[in-house]
Structures are given as structure tokens and as C-alpha cells.
Design a protein around this motif. Structure first.
Motif, PDB file in Angstrom:
ATOM      1  N   LYS A   1      29.928  29.292  41.360  1.00 33.14           N
ATOM      2  CA  LYS A   1      29.316  30.284  42.232  1.00 33.14           C
ATOM      3  C   LYS A   1      28.872  29.617  43.528  1.00 33.14           C
TER       4      LYS A   1
ATOM      5  N   TYR B   1      26.647  40.836  36.226  1.00 31.93           N
ATOM      6  CA  TYR B   1      27.558  39.751  35.935  1.00 31.93           C
ATOM      7  C   TYR B   1      28.503  40.041  34.760  1.00 31.93           C
TER       8      TYR B   1
ATOM      9  N   CYS C   1      37.019  30.903  39.965  1.00 29.68           N
ATOM     10  CA  CYS C   1      37.344  30.397  38.629  1.00 29.68           C
ATOM     11  C   CYS C   1      37.710  28.926  38.696  1.00 29.68           C
TER      12      CYS C   1
ATOM     13  N   ASN D   1      32.825  39.761  36.297  1.00 26.37           N
ATOM     14  CA  ASN D   1      32.931  38.812  37.403  1.00 26.37           C
ATOM     15  C   ASN D   1      34.381  38.654  37.827  1.00 26.37           C
TER      16      ASN D   1
ATOM     17  N   GLY E   1      25.534  33.116  45.071  1.00 27.30           N
ATOM     18  CA  GLY E   1      26.042  33.868  43.940  1.00 27.30           C
ATOM     19  C   GLY E   1      26.985  34.991  44.317  1.00 27.30           C
ATOM     20  N   LYS E   2      27.171  35.213  45.636  1.00 28.25           N
ATOM     21  CA  LYS E   2      28.047  36.296  46.089  1.00 28.25           C
ATOM     22  C   LYS E   2      29.521  35.938  45.930  1.00 28.25           C
ATOM     23  N   THR E   3      29.822  34.647  46.024  1.00 32.90           N
ATOM     24  CA  THR E   3      31.201  34.190  45.893  1.00 32.90           C
ATOM     25  C   THR E   3      31.397  33.534  44.539  1.00 32.90           C
ATOM     26  N   ILE E   4      32.404  33.980  43.789  1.00 38.92           N
ATOM     27  CA  ILE E   4      32.706  33.440  42.464  1.00 38.92           C
ATOM     28  C   ILE E   4      34.136  32.917  42.455  1.00 38.92           C
TER      29      ILE E   4
ATOM     30  N   ILE F   1      31.480  34.093  33.282  1.00 34.81           N
ATOM     31  CA  ILE F   1      30.466  33.567  34.190  1.00 34.81           C
ATOM     32  C   ILE F   1      30.061  32.132  33.852  1.00 34.81           C
TER      33      ILE F   1
ATOM     34  N   CYS G   1      32.756  29.416  35.603  1.00 33.73           N
ATOM     35  CA  CYS G   1      33.213  29.570  36.984  1.00 33.73           C
ATOM     36  C   CYS G   1      32.226  28.901  37.927  1.00 33.73           C
TER      37      CYS G   1
ATOM     38  N   CYS H   1      37.052  36.606  40.348  1.00 30.05           N
ATOM     39  CA  CYS H   1      37.282  35.426  41.180  1.00 30.05           C
ATOM     40  C   CYS H   1      37.622  35.881  42.595  1.00 30.05           C
ATOM     41  N   SER H   2      36.968  35.301  43.588  1.00 33.90           N
ATOM     42  CA  SER H   2      37.173  35.686  44.988  1.00 33.90           C
ATOM     43  C   SER H   2      38.552  35.303  45.503  1.00 33.90           C
TER      44      SER H   2
END
Length: 205
Positions: free
Chosen positions: A188, A169, A197, A172, A192-195, A183, A186, A174-175
């Protein structure tokens, strides 16, 4: 008055239970136009609605229903929990207008099958004013082959150690905007795979 309908939707069934986002009011949301992988859950609902309405163009159920759902997965080892599949499917069915509300489904039978060449689900709806559901459980005359799930646990990833978690982490992204984010500030999702902001999260509404 119609008392029966059938919906067949091709493709591997998707469960949206693994992806959960909530807006600032705490309401669950399902983004569909971010250009990211998680859009597929909302698009799958739209696909279900399209097939349900095109296959039953004149039917609208207003009474209580019995549902028989047969889910055909591509793989025996890698697929969503069948118990979670029904929510995605009935949300799509409701969106189609075939039913008024998914609370109409008072009885449901779900069966799991495998079809590598033609994954899909088949849903049959029966009006309770005309149909009733009965079932029985009988012992097999000969014992069938066992389908074991214990082997799946052995292939699971080992727990992440504390020092490894810091590395994971420390950078990190943003997707949506692909910027590095803190972290602690933001959102999740997807385990937790998709982050996402805070700025992009706000723009989703």
C-alpha cells in the motif's frame, strides 16, 4: 565562475512525501511508467530538471549554496505542506546537473504565496563564496489579517469505524493490473489509496 542562477517551473508544485514505495532491498523507489496517477511524482522531477537546465545551460555549481525558494500555489486551502516541497524540487535540480548534490544547499529560505492564474515555483541559487544571508524579524506596525488553519481540521474525514474498515478493504484492486488482491499480501502507498499486488510490485524493478 558562475555564482547565481534562477529556475522558474510553471504549474502547481508537487510533494512526493505522500507517496512512498520501497523495493525488496528497502530502498525508496519512484515509478514513472506504470500509467497510474503516482507516476506524476517522478515526471515532475524530470520536468524540474528540464527547466533548470534549459534556463541555465552552462552553469554547474560545485560549491555550497544559499537558496531562496518562492512557492506559488493555486489555492490557499488545498496544497501540499510547503516544508515537504523542497525535497521534490532539489531532487529535480540535482538531476538537471545544475548542482552536484543537494547537500550543497546549506542555507534556504522558503516563502509561500498564492497565484490562481500562474502557480509555479521560483528558485534562486547564490554561491556562498560571493553571497551571505542575513535576516531580521520585526514587529508589524499594524496587525495583519490572520491566516487560520484550524478550519481545515473540521473538514477532515471522520475516523473509519472497524466494521466500515472491513468493507473498505474487502475488495482490494491492484492499481496496476486491476486484479483483486489479498490485503495481507499487497503493498500500500499514498496513504493506503494506492494498492499494488506483489507480482506487479516485483515488475517495477
Amino acid at each position: 565562475m558562475n555564482t547565481y542562477a534562477k529556475v522558474i517551473v510553471p504549474g502547481s508544485p508537487i510533494s512526493k512525501s505522500n507517496f512512498k514505495l520501497h523495493n525488496k532491498d528497502g530502498r525508496a523507489i519512484l515509478p514513472y511508467n506504470t500509467g497510474k496517477a503516482h507516476d506524476k511524482y517522478a515526471l515532475y522531477e524530470e520536468e524540474i530538471a528540464y527547466y533548470a537546465r534549459s534556463q541555465n545551460p552552462t552553469i554547474i555549481f560545485e560549491e555550497s549554496l544559499i537558496a531562496i525558494l518562492k512557492v506559488y500555489y493555486k489555492s490557499e486551502k488545498r496544497h501540499p505542506d510547503t516544508a515537504n516541497i523542497t525535497k521534490s524540487i532539489f531532487d529535480g535540480i540535482e538531476k538537471s546537473g545544475l548542482i552536484v548534490n543537494d547537500a550543497q544547499i546549506r542555507r534556504i529560505v522558503v516563502e509561500e504565496f498564492y497565484d490562481k492564474e500562474n502557480p509555479r515555483f521560483e528558485l534562486e541559487l547564490f554561491a556562498e563564496s560571493k553571497y551571505s544571508l542575513s535576516y531580521s524579524l520585526v514587529e508589524n506596525s499594524e496587525e495583519n489579517d490572520k491566516i487560520l488553519y484550524s478550519s481545515l481540521k473540521k473538514s477532515a474525514k471522520a475516523p473509519i469505524k472497524k466494521n466500515e474498515e472491513k468493507v473498505k478493504y474487502s475488495n482490494n484492486i491492484c492499481s496496476i493490473c486491476n486484479k483483486t488482491v489479498d490485503i495481507s499480501s499487497c503493498v500500500k502507498a499514498d496513504g493506503g489509496k494506492t494498492i499494488i499486488c506483489r507480482t506487479c510490485f516485483t515488475k517495477l524493478f
